[in-house]
Design a protein around this motif. Structure first.
Motif, PDB file in Angstrom:
ATOM      1  N   LEU A  11       0.827  -1.210   0.000  1.00 49.65           N
ATOM      2  CA  LEU A  11       0.000   0.000   0.000  1.00 49.65           C
ATOM      3  C   LEU A  11       0.858   1.256   0.000  1.00 49.65           C
ATOM      4  O   LEU A  11       0.506   2.261  -0.629  1.00 49.65           O
ATOM      5  CB  LEU A  11      -0.926   0.005   1.224  1.00 49.65           C
ATOM      6  CG  LEU A  11      -1.875  -1.194   1.369  1.00 49.65           C
ATOM      7  CD1 LEU A  11      -2.702  -1.067   2.641  1.00 49.65           C
ATOM      8  CD2 LEU A  11      -2.782  -1.311   0.157  1.00 49.65           C
ATOM      9  N   LEU A  12       1.984   1.215   0.702  1.00 48.91           N
ATOM     10  CA  LEU A  12       2.878   2.369   0.750  1.00 48.91           C
ATOM     11  C   LEU A  12       3.471   2.696  -0.611  1.00 48.91           C
ATOM     12  O   LEU A  12       3.702   3.865  -0.937  1.00 48.91           O
ATOM     13  CB  LEU A  12       4.008   2.109   1.751  1.00 48.91           C
ATOM     14  CG  LEU A  12       3.735   2.446   3.215  1.00 48.91           C
ATOM     15  CD1 LEU A  12       4.869   1.909   4.089  1.00 48.91           C
ATOM     16  CD2 LEU A  12       3.577   3.943   3.418  1.00 48.91           C
ATOM     17  N   TYR A  13       3.713   1.679  -1.409  1.00 47.92           N
ATOM     18  CA  TYR A  13       4.389   1.904  -2.693  1.00 47.92           C
ATOM     19  C   TYR A  13       3.446   1.814  -3.885  1.00 47.92           C
ATOM     20  O   TYR A  13       3.899   1.876  -5.021  1.00 47.92           O
ATOM     21  CB  TYR A  13       5.541   0.898  -2.850  1.00 47.92           C
ATOM     22  CG  TYR A  13       6.691   1.208  -1.924  1.00 47.92           C
ATOM     23  CD1 TYR A  13       7.706   2.079  -2.299  1.00 47.92           C
ATOM     24  CD2 TYR A  13       6.738   0.675  -0.637  1.00 47.92           C
ATOM     25  CE1 TYR A  13       8.743   2.398  -1.445  1.00 47.92           C
ATOM     26  CE2 TYR A  13       7.774   0.979   0.230  1.00 47.92           C
ATOM     27  CZ  TYR A  13       8.769   1.841  -0.178  1.00 47.92           C
ATOM     28  OH  TYR A  13       9.794   2.154   0.686  1.00 47.92           O
ATOM     29  N   PRO A  46      11.099   9.199  -5.382  1.00 46.12           N
ATOM     30  CA  PRO A  46      11.285   7.822  -4.908  1.00 46.12           C
ATOM     31  C   PRO A  46      12.296   7.002  -5.688  1.00 46.12           C
ATOM     32  O   PRO A  46      12.520   5.832  -5.353  1.00 46.12           O
ATOM     33  CB  PRO A  46       9.880   7.227  -5.064  1.00 46.12           C
ATOM     34  CG  PRO A  46       9.300   7.963  -6.228  1.00 46.12           C
ATOM     35  CD  PRO A  46       9.843   9.363  -6.139  1.00 46.12           C
ATOM     36  N   SER A  47      12.928   7.577  -6.707  1.00 47.59           N
ATOM     37  CA  SER A  47      13.819   6.779  -7.562  1.00 47.59           C
ATOM     38  C   SER A  47      14.988   6.191  -6.779  1.00 47.59           C
ATOM     39  O   SER A  47      15.382   5.036  -7.018  1.00 47.59           O
ATOM     40  CB  SER A  47      14.344   7.631  -8.720  1.00 47.59           C
ATOM     41  OG  SER A  47      15.065   8.751  -8.245  1.00 47.59           O
ATOM     42  N   ALA A  48      15.538   6.957  -5.828  1.00 49.36           N
ATOM     43  CA  ALA A  48      16.675   6.445  -5.057  1.00 49.36           C
ATOM     44  C   ALA A  48      16.294   5.193  -4.275  1.00 49.36           C
ATOM     45  O   ALA A  48      17.052   4.205  -4.233  1.00 49.36           O
ATOM     46  CB  ALA A  48      17.189   7.532  -4.107  1.00 49.36           C
ATOM     47  N   THR A  49      15.108   5.188  -3.666  1.00 48.15           N
ATOM     48  CA  THR A  49      14.648   4.028  -2.908  1.00 48.15           C
ATOM     49  C   THR A  49      14.441   2.832  -3.813  1.00 48.15           C
ATOM     50  O   THR A  49      14.843   1.701  -3.488  1.00 48.15           O
ATOM     51  CB  THR A  49      13.336   4.360  -2.182  1.00 48.15           C
ATOM     52  OG1 THR A  49      13.545   5.461  -1.301  1.00 48.15           O
ATOM     53  CG2 THR A  49      12.838   3.165  -1.379  1.00 48.15           C
ATOM     54  N   LEU A  50      13.813   3.037  -4.967  1.00 46.87           N
ATOM     55  CA  LEU A  50      13.545   1.921  -5.878  1.00 46.87           C
ATOM     56  C   LEU A  50      14.828   1.328  -6.443  1.00 46.87           C
ATOM     57  O   LEU A  50      14.928   0.109  -6.642  1.00 46.87           O
ATOM     58  CB  LEU A  50      12.639   2.388  -7.020  1.00 46.87           C
ATOM     59  CG  LEU A  50      11.204   2.783  -6.628  1.00 46.87           C
ATOM     60  CD1 LEU A  50      10.435   3.265  -7.848  1.00 46.87           C
ATOM     61  CD2 LEU A  50      10.482   1.605  -5.981  1.00 46.87           C
ATOM     62  N   TYR A  66       5.195  -3.277  -6.566  1.00 43.37           N
ATOM     63  CA  TYR A  66       3.968  -2.800  -5.937  1.00 43.37           C
ATOM     64  C   TYR A  66       3.468  -1.494  -6.544  1.00 43.37           C
ATOM     65  O   TYR A  66       2.358  -1.056  -6.220  1.00 43.37           O
ATOM     66  CB  TYR A  66       4.195  -2.588  -4.438  1.00 43.37           C
ATOM     67  CG  TYR A  66       4.680  -3.812  -3.704  1.00 43.37           C
ATOM     68  CD1 TYR A  66       4.002  -5.018  -3.799  1.00 43.37           C
ATOM     69  CD2 TYR A  66       5.841  -3.776  -2.926  1.00 43.37           C
ATOM     70  CE1 TYR A  66       4.442  -6.147  -3.128  1.00 43.37           C
ATOM     71  CE2 TYR A  66       6.296  -4.892  -2.249  1.00 43.37           C
ATOM     72  CZ  TYR A  66       5.587  -6.079  -2.354  1.00 43.37           C
ATOM     73  OH  TYR A  66       6.035  -7.190  -1.694  1.00 43.37           O
ATOM     74  N   VAL A  67       4.241  -0.865  -7.398  1.00 46.78           N
ATOM     75  CA  VAL A  67       3.895   0.468  -7.914  1.00 46.78           C
ATOM     76  C   VAL A  67       2.862   0.342  -9.028  1.00 46.78           C
ATOM     77  O   VAL A  67       3.100  -0.309 -10.035  1.00 46.78           O
ATOM     78  CB  VAL A  67       5.143   1.207  -8.428  1.00 46.78           C
ATOM     79  CG1 VAL A  67       4.760   2.589  -8.947  1.00 46.78           C
ATOM     80  CG2 VAL A  67       6.193   1.315  -7.331  1.00 46.78           C
ATOM     81  N   ALA A  95      15.587   4.910 -15.059  1.00 43.31           N
ATOM     82  CA  ALA A  95      15.992   3.575 -14.592  1.00 43.31           C
ATOM     83  C   ALA A  95      14.994   3.019 -13.572  1.00 43.31           C
ATOM     84  O   ALA A  95      14.651   1.831 -13.612  1.00 43.31           O
ATOM     85  CB  ALA A  95      17.389   3.643 -13.986  1.00 43.31           C
ATOM     86  N   ALA A  96      14.519   3.867 -12.666  1.00 41.43           N
ATOM     87  CA  ALA A  96      13.552   3.421 -11.667  1.00 41.43           C
ATOM     88  C   ALA A  96      12.215   3.068 -12.323  1.00 41.43           C
ATOM     89  O   ALA A  96      11.579   2.074 -11.955  1.00 41.43           O
ATOM     90  CB  ALA A  96      13.353   4.501 -10.609  1.00 41.43           C
ATOM     91  N   LEU A  97      11.794   3.855 -13.301  1.00 43.27           N
ATOM     92  CA  LEU A  97      10.539   3.572 -13.986  1.00 43.27           C
ATOM     93  C   LEU A  97      10.585   2.238 -14.722  1.00 43.27           C
ATOM     94  O   LEU A  97       9.591   1.504 -14.773  1.00 43.27           O
ATOM     95  CB  LEU A  97      10.212   4.687 -14.983  1.00 43.27           C
ATOM     96  CG  LEU A  97       9.548   5.946 -14.429  1.00 43.27           C
ATOM     97  CD1 LEU A  97       9.348   6.961 -15.549  1.00 43.27           C
ATOM     98  CD2 LEU A  97       8.210   5.616 -13.786  1.00 43.27           C
ATOM     99  N   ARG A  98      11.740   1.890 -15.259  1.00 39.63           N
ATOM    100  CA  ARG A  98      11.853   0.623 -15.991  1.00 39.63           C
ATOM    101  C   ARG A  98      11.660  -0.582 -15.059  1.00 39.63           C
ATOM    102  O   ARG A  98      11.280  -1.672 -15.521  1.00 39.63           O
ATOM    103  CB  ARG A  98      13.208   0.542 -16.695  1.00 39.63           C
ATOM    104  CG  ARG A  98      13.377   1.541 -17.833  1.00 39.63           C
ATOM    105  CD  ARG A  98      14.592   1.241 -18.676  1.00 39.63           C
ATOM    106  NE  ARG A  98      14.823   2.277 -19.673  1.00 39.63           N
ATOM    107  CZ  ARG A  98      14.153   2.384 -20.820  1.00 39.63           C
ATOM    108  NH1 ARG A  98      13.205   1.493 -21.106  1.00 39.63           N
ATOM    109  NH2 ARG A  98      14.434   3.365 -21.663  1.00 39.63           N
ATOM    110  N   LEU A  99      11.905  -0.389 -13.776  1.00 36.93           N
ATOM    111  CA  LEU A  99      11.699  -1.481 -12.821  1.00 36.93           C
ATOM    112  C   LEU A  99      10.218  -1.681 -12.497  1.00 36.93           C
ATOM    113  O   LEU A  99       9.821  -2.770 -12.063  1.00 36.93           O
ATOM    114  CB  LEU A  99      12.457  -1.179 -11.520  1.00 36.93           C
ATOM    115  CG  LEU A  99      13.982  -1.056 -11.616  1.00 36.93           C
ATOM    116  CD1 LEU A  99      14.548  -0.600 -10.278  1.00 36.93           C
ATOM    117  CD2 LEU A  99      14.597  -2.390 -12.029  1.00 36.93           C
ATOM    118  N   CYS A 100       9.418  -0.646 -12.697  1.00 37.79           N
ATOM    119  CA  CYS A 100       8.008  -0.686 -12.297  1.00 37.79           C
ATOM    120  C   CYS A 100       7.151  -1.200 -13.455  1.00 37.79           C
ATOM    121  O   CYS A 100       6.468  -0.438 -14.149  1.00 37.79           O
ATOM    122  CB  CYS A 100       7.543   0.700 -11.869  1.00 37.79           C
ATOM    123  SG  CYS A 100       8.528   1.432 -10.543  1.00 37.79           S
TER     124      CYS A 100
END
Length: 487
Positions: free
Chosen positions: A57-59, A74-78, A87-88, A110-115
């Motif tokens: 729920l947080l993410y 939030p990119s650094a966290t991801l 979860y995004v 780079a973070a978006l590609r993980l989601c």
């Protein structure tokens, strides 16, 4: 036991109960009602079971923003914990982030590609370079199973952006707002691909677009259920919605020019109508009331009517014939009636409460000599939950003159004489005690009078365990009234 009030979720375990034993399938549907991330973060620290339920729920929704010149992204966290990317579901990216720190674009991409499970995306950009900012992010969004897309920019996003957007399919909800510069974007060249999926659409800038082009675009979007259209010529609105047989919600502007003809094709059965308009005088724009009646030809379909209107000189008054026509056609179905600061008389308020049995929300301006007159006017509103009144307190025996609109038509005055409403021994100040008494006697739970609002909720009385055991369950619940000020 678990007790859910309107603001807080209070978990009070019974003695010797182990909260970690609560089934996961029950935890998440309960915790999702927590009001914000701060409370979710606190719940994640309760136990491992809570942490497991709260983390998705947080993410689920991640937003980037710049607040007080401080970057939040939030990119650094991801990138450090890529397992959280699953979860995004929704992301909000802003051009202000790249303006403040241009080198962050690579990390954002780079973070978006993980989601890979993102289905909803929002792009907000008030910089002068939306095209350069958005293109790297759009390249990633093109690879995702997007169902909802929102684009809000100060300047047009540019031809390269739109050439890519025009190839996306499967969008169900689309919102496009570009405030300045560049041509209006009304889905020309994209509507063909969206026709089989699009059900919700917002177009924030249609000024200057010919009615024929707008009609040709909407003819390709037969599945639309909700439409928000700004800047479109009022003459085109009936013809546009005639192309949309499944439309149930319309949010548009009345710009006040041209002749209005009902198209031959039947209009859809609107359930929610929102109109924005303005006028020089209190009678409202010419032909506004006739135009709105044209949009609502059916019987007992409308559930919500909202009018956001302003007048340069005074407050717009709503003609009695319009109210009569609205309640005759939709009185049994109407649930929400919100006209902002537009004027009604207490007589008409009383009439609406008695002829609209399903009415739950009422917002308008009124003139009243005292509080008791207001209470009497709404006494027939047995299902009212929310009441918002902008009140002009008037001396006993005064009355309002009929509007010029009604004088010209020879109709009954909009404002009836209120001299029979004696204010002797009564008060023209609405207090918390008035709100509490109204809530106890009716179903009202939200009351706004002037610059004060009152929200009521049933809560458990705070008392010791021994006292609680000696008190009946019904006596242990009290009505709490929360007072908020708008100023």
């Amino acid at each position: 036991m678990i007790y859910d009030s309107s603001r807080w979720l209070h978990v009070a375990p019974r003695e010797n109960a182990n909260m970690s034993n609560i089934p996961f399938d029950l935890l998440q549907p309960i915790l999702i009602h927590l009001p914000d991330r701060r409370h979710l973060s606190a719940a994640a620290l309760v136990s491992w079971a809570f942490n497991r339920a709260v983390t998705p729920l947080l993410y689920r929704r991640l937003d980037s923003r710049v607040r007080r010149n401080i970057l939040h992204h939030p990119s650094a966290t991801l990138l450090k914990r890529p397992e959280l990317a699953q979860y995004v579901w929704h992301v909000t990216e802003t051009g202000a982030v790249q303006k403040l720190r241009p080198q962050i674009t690579e990390d954002v991409v780079a973070a978006l590609r993980l989601c890979t499970n993102i289905t909803s995306a929002t792009w907000v950009d008030d910089t002068s370079t939306p095209e350069a900012n958005f293109l790297p992010i759009l390249d990633v969004l093109m690879t995702l199973p997007l169902r909802e897309l929102t684009i809000r920019t100060q300047y047009d996003a540019g031809e390269r952006v739109w050439s890519q957007l025009n190839t996306i399919q499967g969008i169900r909800r689309l919102s496009v707002w570009s405030l300045e510069w560049g041509p209006p974007r009304v889905l020309q060249g994209w509507a063909d691909l969206l026709g089989s999926s699009l059900t919700h659409l917002e177009l924030g800038r249609c000024a200057g677009v010919p009615a024929t082009i707008l009609v040709s675009v909407f003819m390709k979007l037969p599945l639309l259920q909700e439409l928000c259209l700004k800047g479109a010529p009022s003459t085109a609105i009936p013809a546009i919605i005639a192309c949309l047989p499944n439309l149930i919600a319309l949010d548009t502007e009345y710009l006040g020019f041209g002749n209005y003809r009902t198209p031959l094709t039947p209009l859809p059965r609107l359930q929610r109508l929102t109109v924005h308009t303005g006028s020089v005088d209190i009678d409202g724009p010419q032909n506004l009331w006739t135009w709105m009646r044209i949009l609502l030809p059916h019987q007992q379909t409308l559930k919500s009517f909202t009018l956001n209107a302003f007048a340069v000189h005074g407050q717009i008054t709503i003609p009695r014939p319009f109210i009569r026509n609205l309640t005759d056609r939709h009185g049994k179905s109407l649930q929400d009636f919100a006209v902002g600061v537009a004027q009604l008389t207490l007589e008409i308020v009383s009439y609406m409460c008695s002829t609209c049995p399903q009415l739950t929300t009422l917002e308008c301006s009124v003139a009243s000599p005292d509080v008791d007159s207001i209470i009497k006017a709404i006494e027939a509103g047995h299902n009212l939950r929310t009441l918002t009144l902008h009140v002009s307190w008037i001396p006993d025996g005064s009355f309002d003159l009929p509007s010029q609109f009604e004088r010209q038509l020879g109709l009954q005055a909009l404002y009836a004489t209120v001299s029979h409403l004696s204010s002797e021994g009564k008060t023209s100040q609405f207090t918390e005690e008035h709100a509490r008494a109204l809530m106890l006697q009716t179903h009202l739970r939200s009351i706004g009078i002037g610059d004060q609002s009152y929200t009521g909720r049933w809560v458990r009385r705070k008392c010791s365990v021994k006292v609680a055991q000696d008190v009946e369950e019904e006596e242990n619940v009290v009505l709490e009234v929360v007072v908020d000020s708008f100023v």
